[in-house]
Every structure is written in C-alpha cells, then in structure tokens.
Design a protein around this motif. Structure first.
Motif, PDB file in Angstrom:
ATOM      1  N   LEU A 174      38.621  51.466  21.510  1.00  0.00           N
ATOM      2  CA  LEU A 174      38.016  50.423  22.340  1.00  0.00           C
ATOM      3  C   LEU A 174      39.090  49.449  22.816  1.00  0.00           C
ATOM      4  N   GLY A 175      40.060  49.229  21.933  1.00  0.00           N
ATOM      5  CA  GLY A 175      41.137  48.333  22.332  1.00  0.00           C
ATOM      6  C   GLY A 175      41.904  48.898  23.510  1.00  0.00           C
ATOM      7  N   ARG A 176      42.144  50.220  23.489  1.00  0.00           N
ATOM      8  CA  ARG A 176      42.851  50.829  24.604  1.00  0.00           C
ATOM      9  C   ARG A 176      42.017  50.742  25.894  1.00  0.00           C
ATOM     10  N   CYS A 177      40.742  50.825  25.706  1.00  0.00           N
ATOM     11  CA  CYS A 177      39.890  50.665  26.900  1.00  0.00           C
ATOM     12  C   CYS A 177      40.022  49.252  27.455  1.00  0.00           C
ATOM     13  N   MET A 178      40.124  48.294  26.560  1.00  0.00           N
ATOM     14  CA  MET A 178      40.190  46.896  27.007  1.00  0.00           C
ATOM     15  C   MET A 178      41.531  46.621  27.684  1.00  0.00           C
ATOM     16  N   THR A 179      42.596  47.321  27.222  1.00  0.00           N
ATOM     17  CA  THR A 179      43.916  47.059  27.805  1.00  0.00           C
ATOM     18  C   THR A 179      44.063  47.621  29.203  1.00  0.00           C
ATOM     19  N   THR A 180      43.100  48.436  29.647  1.00  0.00           N
ATOM     20  CA  THR A 180      43.182  48.963  31.013  1.00  0.00           C
ATOM     21  C   THR A 180      42.973  47.882  32.046  1.00  0.00           C
ATOM     22  N   ARG A 181      42.670  46.679  31.569  1.00  0.00           N
ATOM     23  CA  ARG A 181      42.446  45.567  32.498  1.00  0.00           C
ATOM     24  C   ARG A 181      43.715  45.228  33.259  1.00  0.00           C
ATOM     25  N   ARG A 182      44.843  45.402  32.583  1.00  0.00           N
ATOM     26  CA  ARG A 182      46.098  45.009  33.230  1.00  0.00           C
ATOM     27  C   ARG A 182      46.404  45.932  34.403  1.00  0.00           C
ATOM     28  N   ASP A 183      46.182  47.212  34.194  1.00  0.00           N
ATOM     29  CA  ASP A 183      46.510  48.171  35.247  1.00  0.00           C
ATOM     30  C   ASP A 183      45.390  48.300  36.292  1.00  0.00           C
ATOM     31  N   ASN A 184      44.216  48.098  35.865  1.00  0.00           N
ATOM     32  CA  ASN A 184      43.075  48.302  36.789  1.00  0.00           C
ATOM     33  C   ASN A 184      42.010  47.244  36.521  1.00  0.00           C
ATOM     34  N   PRO A 185      42.288  46.035  37.002  1.00  0.00           N
ATOM     35  CA  PRO A 185      41.317  44.947  36.721  1.00  0.00           C
ATOM     36  C   PRO A 185      39.954  45.186  37.392  1.00  0.00           C
ATOM     37  N   ASP A 186      39.933  46.018  38.411  1.00  0.00           N
ATOM     38  CA  ASP A 186      38.633  46.248  39.085  1.00  0.00           C
ATOM     39  C   ASP A 186      37.774  47.250  38.342  1.00  0.00           C
ATOM     40  N   SER A 187      38.315  47.978  37.382  1.00  0.00           N
ATOM     41  CA  SER A 187      37.576  49.009  36.677  1.00  0.00           C
ATOM     42  C   SER A 187      36.580  48.386  35.717  1.00  0.00           C
TER      43      SER A 187
END
Length: 1459
Positions: A1347-1360
């Motif tokens: 889940l943490g890795r899912c949350m870190t996708t914010r940096r690369d894809n904030p629109d996701s």
C-alpha cells in the motif's frame, strides 16, 4: 184414490149437463155415482157394467157436449183397464157413430180414443174389430169434409196403429226385439266422412245379427196377430197401387199415404220380412211389383203417380228394399238398381234425376249397403256389376260439367253447397232468384250429390279396409312383417275387388272436379277422398291405383307456368305418368290454398304409408323436391284466401306463413323415418338415390334446368342425411347403399355436387358415430356373458369399419386433390368429435395418414397432419396397443417430410406427447426400485417435484392401468428415441434442433421412470452418439455462406430472405445444434448424475465428454465452447453442494479448465476472452459450491489457474489499459470472482497464498526488494493421488508459474499503468480484513509495504487514483489494527518482533508519504480545484488518523518508531 175421484167428478159433470133435456142420462149418472162409491178399484169397475153403460148412453145422445164428456170418460176407463175386452165391439160402434159427426172436436176425441184402444189391453185381436178400428181412422182420413187437423190426426193415428200392430206381430211371432231399419232416409252431416261413419253406427244391429249366426230360417205359419198384420200389409199395398181395400172396407185412399205407410213398415220391421215367409212373399210379389210398376211410369202419366212426392216415396221404398233385403231379393234388387241407373241416362226432369242421385248417394255413403251390393252383384259372376254402374253413373254426372254452358256458375254453386255443409247450414237461393239461377242450382245440386256419392264410395273402401285390418285380414302399414303374396280374408278380397273395379272411374271424376274447383270446402273434401283412397290402396298393396292417385295428387301440389306443364290424357304411373315439376327460376311460383292443402294431403299419405310406398316414393319425392325449390326461391309466394269462406284447418300463428309450415312438414316426413321399417327406409333411400341419379346426368348442361337439377340433387342429399341422422341407431342395413351414392356423387366433375357429397359424407359419418350404440362400447365390454359381449363387439367392429372405411376408399380412389382434401377434412371432423369412440378403425386411419405424409401437395400434408395431431393430443388412450407403434412411425413420417417445415417441427413435438403417454406405463417399476435406482436418487435431488409428479402419474395410471398393461412401453419409448435421434441429423436445422431438444427434454422429464438397463441403452445408443454425430457434422460442414429463400424478384433480380450472420453457414447451423445437444446433456446430468455415477462404465463416458468439452473450447466456436463449459459447470455445481460429486469428477473438471487455459484457442476476436471469462466464472462458482471438497493442493491449483489467467491477460492486453482506460474483461472477471475465493477454515493456511499471489500485481520499488520472510513457499501440501472409478490415477498438475517468484516475465515486466492495481487494492484490503488473525498478522507487513508503494506513485503520477486508493486502504488497515490493539482483541496477541515490524512498516509509510522523498508533489495543472480540495482532505485524514488514532492510543510501538 185419485182415479175414482176424477171419475166421480166426471159423472157429476155429466149429470149436470143432462139435467134439463136428458133426465135418463141424469138419473143414470147419479146412479153410477152411488155405484162408484161402492167400488174400490178399476177391476171392480170393469165388472160393473153400470159405469161403462152411463158413458155409452151419454155418447148415444150424440150431442157435442155429452159426447165429449162421454168419450173423455171412456178414454180414462180404457187407460186404467176399467173396461172388459168384451165391451170393445160396443165401444167401436159408438166411436164409428161419432166419427160420422161433423164436429171437429168430437172427431179428434174419437181418433184419440182409437189410439188409446190400440195401446191398451183392448187392442183388437180379430179381423172384425181390427178392421173396424182401422176403418174409423181411414174414413176420417178419406172424408173430404174433414178438416186438415182431423185428417192429419187420422193419418198419425193410423200410422201409430200400424206401428202397434206390427210391434205385436214381432212379439207374437217371437221375432228379434227392436227395430233394425234406419227409420227413414239418413240426414246429412257436415261431411261425407261423417255420413259414412254415421251409416256404419246405425247398421251395427244388422251386423250383430249376421255375426251371431246369420239370419234364422224362414217360417211359413203365422199366428193370429201375424195374419192380421199380413192382411193389413196386403190392403195397404192394394191402396198404394190405386185399388181398394176389401178387409179395411176402404175404396179409395191417397196412394202417397199408403206408400208412406208401406215405406215405414219396410224400414222398421226388417225381421218380419226376413223371417216370416208370407210376409217375404208379399214383399216379393206385391210390394216389389208395385214399386217396379211405379218406377216404370214415364213422364206422360198424370195424376198422383207423376207427382214428385210420390216419386220420392217410391224411390225411398226401393232404397229400403235394396238396402235391407237385397240378400234375399237378388233379382228384384238388380232390376231396381238397373232402373235407377237408367233414370240417370234418360231425359227426365232434373228433380227426378236428383231424387235418384240422392238414393244412389245414400247407397254410396253406407259402408254396409255398398259392401252387400258389391258382394251380391259385382263379385257374383252371373249378376250385373251394379256398384260399378253406380260409380260410372255418378262420374258421368260429374263429367257433365265439362259440356254445360253454365259450368262455371254450377261449379261455384257446388263450392257454395260444400261450404254451407261444412258450416252446418242449409244452402238456399234468394227468394227472387231467376229461373236460370234455379236451373244452375239444380244442376249444382246434382253434381254435389254425384261428388258426395263418389266420395262415399272412397270412404267406404277406406272404412272397409280399416275394418279388414282391425280383424287381422290385412296387415297394418306399420307392421314389420312382409305382406303375403295374396290376401285371403273375405273383407280384404272385397276391398281389393272394389279398388280394382272402381279406382279408374273415381280418379277421373275426382281429378276433374278438383281441377275445376276453387272452393276450399270442396277441395278439402276431395283431397280427403284422395288421402283415404290412396291409403287404402297402400294397405291393400294395390300398386297401380296407388301410383295413379299419387301422381294425380302431385299435379295439384304446385302451380307451374303453363308453358312448362305437360298435359297427358293417359293415366299416370311411376314410369310414364309423373307430373312435370321443372320450372324456370325467374318465373314466380304462387302456392294457392288448393296447392297447400294438396301438399298437406301428400304429407299425410306419406306419413301413413311410408312402410308400403316402395317404388312409389319417387312420385312423392319429385313433388317434395319441387316444393323445396319453391320454398327456397325468392320468387315464390303463397296466395292469400280472398273469399269469405272458412279457411283450411291450419291454426297458425300470424308470424308463420304456409311456407314455414310446409317446410316443417317436409322435414318432419324424413325425421319420422325413425318409425319406418328397415325395408321402407331402404325404399325411401333408393327413391332418393334414383331422383339424384336422374338429375346428375342433366346437371352438366348449363342453364336454368341445370340449376333445377342441382336443386333436386341437393334436396335428395339433404333428405338422405336427415334419414341417416334419424336412423343412426340402425344404419347397418342401408349404410352401404347411401355411401355408394355419396362416393359416386363425389366423383362427379361438377364442383358443387362434389362439395355437396363431401359435406353429406361428413354429416352422415358424424351422425352414426354420435349414436347411442357407440356410447355403449364400454358397457358392452363389461358384459358378464362372454358370448353376448363377443357378439356385441363384433357388431360394433363391423359397423365402425364400414363407417370409417369410405374415407380411405374415397381418398385412394380419386386423383382429385379437392376430393382428397375433403376426405381428410371429414376424417378431421370425425376425430375431433368422435375420436374417443373409435376402436377398430385405427389401422385404416393411420395407414391413410401415413400415405398422406408422402404427398407432394401442401394442403394434403397439412390436413393429414391436423388429423394426426388430434390423434396424438386426444386419442392416444383409445388407440389399440398394436397401433401405437404405427402411430409413432406415422408421426416420424410427418417429421421427416419436406413439404412443410412447420409440420415437421410440430410433429417432433407430438413425439414428446407420445413419450408422455408411454411413460405412464413405466411408473409402476423404477419408482419402486431400491435406493440405487433412478427414482430414489432423483427423489433425493428434488423431493418436492418428484412427490407432485408421482401423485399425478399414479392417478393417471389408475385411470389407464388396464390399457397400459398391454403396451410394451420400453420398445415404444426406444422407438421414439430412435426417431428423434435420426431427426437430429436432418439437413434442416430447425427440425434437427427441435428433435434434439425434444429428445433431451423427454429424457429429463421421464428419466426417473427408466430402469438402469434402459438408461445405459439411452446413454450409449442415443445420447453420446447424438453428441458425436453433431460434433462430426459441425466439424465437417461447409463454411460457405448460404443464401436465404427466394422471396421474389425486383428489377429482374432475385430477392432472397436475409439470414443472420450467426447461422448463415452450414457449420454455424450445426454449431447451434451442437449447443442444444450440450444443453440437453447438461440437463440430464444435472437431474440424474447421482444415478449415472453408479453405472459401471459411466466414467469412460465422462472422460469422452471431458475430451469433447476440451476440444470444443480449443477448436470449436464461441457458442459451442460456452455451451461445453456450461455443460460441465451445471453438472458440477448442481451436485457439489449436495455432496453427490465425487472428488475424481471434480478434479477432472478443474484439470480440463487448466488445460484449456494453457492452450491457445483457434478463434479470434473477443471470443477467447469470453470463453476465459466463462471458465473463470465457473471456477469461482465451482469453489463456492464445493468448498468442503477442496484441500490445499486443489486450492493451490485453483489459485495457480487464476494467476495464469491474470498473467496471460496482461501479456495479451498490454495496450488495452492505455487505449481504453479500462480493465481488460478477463481481469475484470478475476476481480469479480476474487472475493469468492477466500479459503475456508480447513484450508486457512491458503490465505497467505491467495493474498501474496495478488500483492505482486501492485506497484513494486525500483530495486525489487525481497520480503523479509523470503520467497513464497512453492511447495504445497503433499501431493494427493485420487483413484478414479475405473482404477486409473489422477495427479493434479503442477502450477506452471511460481506465484511467489519475482523472476517471471510478468513480474519483471513494467506495467504501463496502474488501472488493474487501482481495482485490485480495495478487493485485496477487503480480503485481508476477512483473513484469520494468524495469517493476517503474518502478511501485515507485506500489505503495508504494497500500500505504501501505491501511495508513493503520487510523485510520478499525481493525477492517478492509485495513490488515493492506497491512502484510503492504508487508513482502513491502520484504524483496524489500532482499534483492535486498543480494545485488547485476542487477535493482536503476537510476538513483539512481529508487532515491531508492523509499526516500523507503518512508520516508514507515514514518513515516506508525508515528509519523505515523496513529499508534496507539485500540483498538476489538469486538476480542478475540487479535486485539489479532495486531495487536501485526504492528506488531512491520514494526519487525523495518525494524530487521533495512532499517537493518542496506548500503543506498544518501539521508541524509535514513535520518535
């Protein structure tokens, strides 16, 4: 006493009257009074002469008053027998003196005294006193100075005295008591029939005399009284002849009076002349001589002999002699009759001829007289035919109307006389009528008498015929037996002789007067005569007179235009003399009252003589056919009665016309055929057929005549039908005759006649089958007497076959499609209305329908199938057992025919009906098998349904038990299955699909009734071969597109029906059939799998089915693949939950699914995905239904299959997410079934396998870190081998791809987007939260890391949305964990290192997401303010949870984590 007082009073009156002038009388009266007082009775007075003497003294004075008193007292004395007989001479002398007195009163008193003397005991006993007493009357009668009253009284007294004298003669001679004559001329009643009947009643005494032994022998000796009567008769005869009476001492007396007295004696004292020879000689020699002389007197004689009154008396006397004494006075009566008949020829005054006609009429209306005359004269070869002469004389008078100048006036007068007589009033002329009118009236009177005389003869013949029938000499026309060749009875022979001698003359005369008359009364009377004579001829079997009268009567029934009438002077007969009844349709027909009454007369005759008419029916039927045309003609009218005379006896309501009544009578005549003898019905039918034959030859010519002929044929056919309907209970003797005519009529080229024959055949057959004898079939079978039952059934069999067989004959004997269609329609009507009554004709019916199935004409096939459908739907229970197989074959023939597709489809459905019927015979066997049978297993599968079906079947079985016991149900059932299997290979997809569907539906419906051996035969001979053939045909059929049926042309080009792309090739159509086969197999497996698995070789069949499913999925079409999957899936899911699915069968299904998913499919497009989706859905459902059967190995295999599907979907759909922004269908299906795959309690260790298998599909760090616990354990629980029923070993396949390895291509490949991860996160979190505590805390760190890795996708894809879903999921897990720690949940009791790791992972997530390298990403320009606010809210929520839930709670996190 009163008499003495009256006598004393008379004496006092006498004394008072004689007081002055006749003292002697006065003294004598007073002396008599004194004497009277000493007497007490009339006998004492008689012996005392003083009383009588005083009255005689008073009379001797010869004064009027004293004479009146004296005569009155003498009358009283004589009346009371107070005078001795010895005083008679003195009294008569006194009366003779008083008769000479001129006073009228005294003369009347004298006559009165004479009358009293004849009535008292003083009646003269010797010639002197008798002649003296009668002489007093005659002298007063002949005295010209006597007044009319005196003369009339004298005549009456003399007549009374004569009557008293002859009464004493009868008494003295010991003759039969009573007066046997008619007492004068009969008065006329209101009709000739009434006159005849009255004459019969008045002659009863004479008949009784003849019956009692005939007349007694003649006696030659006479008593004194007899001699006195004879002397009196001789003197009267002398006076009547114009001579003197020596004994009576009378020189002259009116001849009329004397003749009147003789006529009185002749008519009232017949026994005197028949028994006493002197009287008979006097009659023969004197009276007959006198009458002959009087009859010979010609018109030139003058005086009394030429007066009408004398002539009348002479004729009346002659009539009495002929009527009463013809048997003894043969010669004299023959002379009299000859003289009477001669008068009718002579040119005598009309009144004279009328008197003779009255006498002749009297003879004719007296049945007894006419019979005696005919017997004594006409039937005697040496005597003259006097009766024939009378009839000819009367007919000559009637025929004179043709030559009279005033014939019309005379006929009108005749009609008026008959009308007046019918009303009971006397017809009379006006007072001021002219001589011409009087002459016309006289002529009319003569004609009337002649007509009445002829009618009297007619009614006499009818009366005598009825009499002969009553005594048994003739048979009633309603008698069943055939008449003898020759009648032998006396009366019967008499009647036949009379008819043969008289009918021709009577017919000519009556037909003449009937044709010229219009008056209703005379027409009615003559038609009554027609009816009476015709009925008599019928009873006597006198064919020629019967036919002639019928033909003559028919001429008066309908008025036809003059130009179409045939006039013939010859007498009619059945062959050559028939009334011509043709008439142009457009010409109007007017029915006059005469026509109407003639028709009614014809109906009456036909009703009475229906049993004896025989060939004469043709005459009647020709007329009735013409009447039928007239009734149905729009131009026909009934003429109203315009003359103010009595109407015919019709008693009709105002709303009914003559046409309505005649039509009703026409119908009733044929309805009454039920009362006729069989021979009479045959004769009537023969006549109808003859009439129809005569008209058939002329019906081909166009024009009005043809229309009339067709009308006559229609009449004949309708009446034949009516006869059949009313004689349906005894139709056998004449059925063939009727049917032969109908078949001949159906073969006529005229379409109207053809349709008429077909309709008639339809109605006739329905009428016979609807009769009571077919209703009694069941009762006949229940008869206790076997012999009687056999006879009854044989009779029914013969009748039924004869009734139904004409339909088969009609169909095969013609090539006309219309006739064949008609025969099939008739058969259809018969089956619909009376099919349940048929028992013996089914073989013929089915043979005919089988032949129709091969016909090329669509109409024939359609009608034939309609018949078969009625049999299958409503008539199976009535079919004999041996016909059921034939019925199945016929149904199969209609299923296979190529003429009409819908018929084939419906016929296939009828085979299902047949199986329902046959299955009733199986209910008593399999349902009672032990627990291994079909019934018990199916009952376990669906107890409620089976309970209802069993109850229904048991009821039906009780109803048909006796019938079904005789049926080989197994053989019939397999015969149906074989037909359905063959139809399953039909080139027409609709037919084979329907056959396949029906085959499996019947197996599913009635499978619980099949035994084990039957099921084995069904599976190996029908079910699996059907699957193999359909599979083979699907694989080998053409893939070329086919064109639809040609509908027509447009612009010179053919226009074809459009075919849907899913079935526009033969292969696609066979795929459709294959789908139905698989569906049917799925149905029976769902219902009967628990039973099937007990069969010894079912496993091999199961393996072949699995192989077929595998091939269908890999190589078949999408539809076939889906159907194959559904077949397996339905079987497994239906029986796994109930524990009926053995482990080998379950593993084999999973293995097939795994194998199929590994192999590439041959179809493209979206089809593979749909098939995979179906498999995955099936796996999910299979796991849900069979959770209790899964172990770790099977569960691991299941997860591996799903994981394989995920990886294949990601490999084959790598651009799907970027192109469409959606999860691929296969992955979407996996997400749907994933919640269903949660492990059960007994395999809880598989939670780690499940969660780790899908965590790999969430984002991973760039460095691909390894889990602390290392790789997922690839080893599963010990491999378990499962033994199949046939001994083979099944080993689950190894998982192809290691779920936990990070070295697979799918794991190492970069997922281009996180759409699948976005859908997977909520599902995984939900599953995680449902996991048991032990497994949950083992995998907690891995869940938090992912889940943490899912949350870190914010940096690369904030629109996701992935990071947002990750935050929400992380919050849920943290809150769940903290809340359970806070509440002290037992699930949180784990070792400290594990907790430390969990807290560490949480802290890392908070640090990385909030303050770590992820930091706060730069806002994207594409996000709206609303989204930004939502993101800020989401950030605040994670902070709130951290501050409020985590930090404030009493957590046991390490210090470094907290800091």
């Amino acid at each position: 006493m009163a008499f003495m007082a009256v006598l004393e009073s008379d004496l006092r009156a006498l004394s008072a009257e004689a007081r002055r002038r006749y003292p002697a009388v006065k003294d004598g009266a007073e002396h008599a009074i004194l004497k009277l007082r000493s007497l007490s009775s009339p006998s004492e007075i008689a012996h005392n002469e003083d009383i009588l003497r005083i009255f005689l003294m008073a009379c001797e004075v010869r004064t009027v008053k004293l004479s009146v008193i004296g005569l009155s007292c003498l009358q009283k004395l004589i009346s009371h027998d107070a005078v001795l007989p010895s005083a008679l001479r003195e009294i008569l002398a006194t009366l003779k003196n008083h008769a000479e007195m001129a006073d009228e009163g005294v003369q009347l008193k004298t006559l009165q005294t004479i009358s009293i003397i004849f009535q008292s005991r003083l009646h003269p006993e010797n010639e002197d006193t008798m002649s003296q007493a009668l002489g007093i009357c005659l002298r007063l009668l002949e005295n010209t100075r006597s007044s009319d009253s005196v003369r009339n009284t004298a005549a009456a007294t003399f007549r009374q005295a004569v009557a008293l004298i002859f009464d004493r003669v009868v008494l003295a001679e010991s003759l039969p008591a009573g007066k046997f004559g008619f007492g004068g001329q009969l008065s006329r009643t209101s009709s000739v029939t009434g006159d005849v009947n009255r004459g019969i009643n008045l002659s009863d005494s004479l008949d009784c005399e003849s019956i009692s032994g005939g007349p007694p022998s003649m006696r030659g000796t006479l008593t004194e009284t007899g001699r006195l009567g004879l002397r009196l008769l001789e003197d009267l005869t002398s006076l009547a002849a114009g001579g003197s009476a020596a004994w009576l001492r009378v020189n002259i007396l009116p001849r009329t009076f004397a003749l009147d007295i003789i006529e009185f004696i002749l008519s009232n004292y017949v026994a005197v002349f028949r028994i006493l020879l002197p009287y008979e000689q006097a009659l023969r020699r004197q009276i007959c001589s006198l009458l002959m002389t009087s009859l010979r007197t010609n018109a030139e004689l003058e005086g009394e002999a030429g007066e009408p009154i004398f002539r009348r008396l002479v004729l009346r006397s002659v009539a009495h002699i002929i009527r009463l004494y013809s048997s003894s006075l043969i010669t004299e009566c023959e002379v009299f009759l000859s003289m009477l008949l001669k008068v009718t020829f002579l040119d005598l005054p009309l009144w004279h001829r009328i008197l003779v006609l009255e006498i002749l009429r009297g003879f004719c209306v007296e049945a007894r007289t006419l019979r005696i005359l005919f017997q004594n004269f006409d039937m005697h070869p040496k005597n003259t035919n006097v009766v024939e002469g009378m009839v000819k004389a009367l007919a000559r008078v009637v025929s004179s109307v043709q030559v009279q100048e005033s014939s019309e006036e005379s006929l009108a007068a005749v009609a008026g006389m008959f009308s007046s007589k019918a009303k009971g009033i006397e017809w009379s002329l006006d007072n001021d009528a002219s001589n011409a009118a009087v002459l016309v009236a006289s002529e009319a009177h003569a004609i009337t008498l002649a007509v009445e005389g002829l009618l009297g003869v007619v009614f006499t013949v009818a009366t005598l015929t009825d009499e002969a029938m009553d005594v048994g000499e003739l048979e009633s026309p309603r008698c069943d037996s055939d008449p003898p060749a020759k009648w032998t009875g006396k009366t019967a022979v008499l009647c036949i002789s009379m008819v043969d001698s008289l009918w021709l003359t009577i017919l000519d005369a009556l037909s003449l007067i009937l044709s010229r008359s219009q008056g209703e009364a005379i027409v009615l009377e003559i038609l009554k005569g027609y009816q009476a004579f015709t009925q008599a001829c019928g009873i006597l079997r006198a064919v020629e007179p019967l036919n002639s009268f019928l033909a003559s009567l028919c001429k008066f029934t309908i008025n036809f235009p003059a130009e179409t009438e045939r006039k013939s002077s010859a007498l009619p007969s059945p062959a050559s003399k028939r009334s011509e009844l043709s008439v142009e349709q457009r010409e109007s027909i007017v029915l006059t009252p005469k026509n109407v009454q003639a028709l009614r007369t014809l109906f009456n005759i036909a009703h009475r003589l229906h049993n004896v008419l025989g060939p004469s029916w043709v005459l009647v039927l020709e007329t009735l056919a013409a009447l039928d045309r007239a009734i149905n003609s729009p131009h026909a009218t009934a003429q109203e009665v315009s003359t103010p005379v009595q109407k015919f006896t019709r008693e009709l309501s105002a709303q009914y016309s003559d046409f309505n009544i005649l039509s009703s009578l026409n119908s009733q005549l044929f309805e009454s055929s039920a009362l006729m003898h069989i021979s009479a019905v045959k004769s009537l039918l023969s006549a109808l057929c003859q009439l129809s034959h005569q008209c058939m030859s002329a019906s081909s010519v166009l024009g009005p005549t043809a229309s009339q002929k067709i009308g006559s044929i229609s009449f004949s056919v309708e009446r034949i039908i009516s006869i059949i309907v009313n004689n349906a209970h005894r139709v056998e003797p004449f059925w063939d005759q009727v049917i032969s005519h109908f078949l001949e009529l159906a073969d006529n080229p005229n379409p109207h006649l053809k349709n008429m024959a077909l309709d008639a055949l339809d109605q006739s057959i329905s009428a016979v089958l609807g009769s009571d004898q077919f209703h009694d079939y069941k009762q006949s079978k229940s008869l206790e007497n076997p012999e009687k039952m056999e006879v009854t059934l044989d009779k029914l069999r013969s009748l039924e076959i004869s009734v139904i067989s004409p339909l088969k004959v009609l169909y095969f004997s013609t090539q006309s499609v219309d006739v064949r269609v008609g025969s099939l329609k008739i058969l259809l009507h018969v089956l619909e209305r009376h099919g349940e009554k048929l028992h013996y004709s089914w073989s013929n019916i089915l043979e005919m329908l089988r032949y129709v199935a091969d016909a090329s004409e669509k109409d024939l096939v359609t009608l034939g199938f309609q018949n078969l459908r009625v049999i299958m739907n409503d008539g199976l229970s009535t079919l004999p057992a041996e016909c059921l197989q034939v019925c199945i074959d016929v149904t199969g023939a209609y299923s296979a025919q190529k003429t009409e597709l819908n018929i084939s489809l419906t016929a296939v459905g009828l085979l299902w009906t047949m199986t329902d019927f046959i299955a009733k015979g199986l209910v008593n066997g399999p349902l009672e098998e032990n627990e291994t049978g079909v019934g018990s297993i199916v009952k376990q599968v669906d107890s409620e349904k089976m309970e209802g079906e069993t109850h229904s079947i048991s009821y039906n079985v009780r109803e048909h038990a006796s019938y079904i016991d005789d049926i080989d149900c197994e053989r019939l059932l397999f015969s149906v299955f074989s037909l359905l299997q063959n139809l399953g290979a039909d080139e027409r997809p609709e037919v084979r699909n329907s056959a396949v569907r029906t085959l499996f539906q019947t197996l599913g419906t009635h499978g619980q009734k099949l035994s084990e051996s039957m099921w084995e035969e069904c599976l190996w001979n029908y079910v699996f071969p059907t699957l193999d053939r359909a599979s083979h045909m699907a694989a080998t059929s053409s893939k070329d597109e086919s064109r639809g049926k040609e509908l027509g042309t447009r612009g010179g080009k053919a226009v074809h029906m459009l075919i849907h792309h899913s079935r526009n090739t033969a292969q696609k159509q066979w795929d459709e059939t294959l789908v139905l086969v698989l569906g049917g197999i799925a149905r029976i497996l769902r219902l009967f799998f628990p039973f099937f698995k007990t069969l010894s070789n079912f496993w091999s069949g199961w393996e072949s089915l699995l192989q077929f499913v595998e091939n269908s999925i890999v190589n078949g079409s999408k539809e076939v693949a889906l159907a194959a999957i559904n077949c397996l899936q339905t079987t497994v899911t239906s029986h796994s939950l109930k524990g009926h699915m053995p482990m080998p069968y379950l593993i084999s299904v999973i293995d097939v699914y795994e194998l199929v998913l590994k192999k590439p499919s041959n179809y493209g497009g979206s089809a593979p995905d749909k098939v995979k989706q179906e498999i995955l859905h099936g796996l999910g459902e299979l796991y849900v239904q069979a959770q209790g059967l899964f172990n770790n190995v099977m569960y691991t295999q299941l997860i591996a299959i799903v994981d394989l599907s995920v990886k294949q979907a990601m490999l084959t759909n790598d651009n799907f997410e970027t192109e469409f922004g959606n999860v691929p269908p296969v992955l979407r299906t996996i997400l749907e079934i994933l919640p269903l795959l949660r492990p059960t309690e007994h395999i809880s260790s598989m939670w780690l396998v499940l969660l780790r298998e899908f965590l790999q599909y969430l984002p991973r760090p760039d460095s691909h870190m390894q889990n602390e616990d290392g790789k997922i354990d690839q080893s599963r629980d010990s491999q378990t081998n499962h033994e199949a029923p046939n001994g083979t070993t099944i080993t689950p396949n190894k998982v192809a791809v290691s779920p936990g390895s990070g070295s697979t291509a799918a794991t190492n490949s970069r997922i281009p987007s996180y759409i699948f991860a976005e859908k997977l996160v909520p599902v995984l979190v939900d599953l995680f939260l449902q996991a048991p505590a032990l497994e949950k805390y083992i995998i907690y760190p891995e869940i938090i890391q992912s889940l943490g890795r899912c949350m870190t996708t914010r940096r690369d894809n904030p629109d996701s949305a992935l990071w947002r879903l990750g935050v929400q999921a992380f919050n849920r897990i943290v809150v769940d964990y903290v809340s359970k720690l806070t509440n002290g949940d037992p699930e949180t009791t784990m070792n400290k290192p594990a907790k430390t790791r969990i807290w560490k992972e949480m802290a890392d997530v908070y640090e990385i997401f909030l303050v770590g390298y992820c930091g706060r990403a730069l806002p994207s320009n594409s996000l709206s303010s609303v989204v930004l606010e939502a993101d800020e809210s989401l950030e605040m929520s994670i902070l709130d949870i951290l501050g409020d839930k985590v930090l404030k709670s009493p957590i046991d996190a390490p210090t470094e984590v907290s800091i």
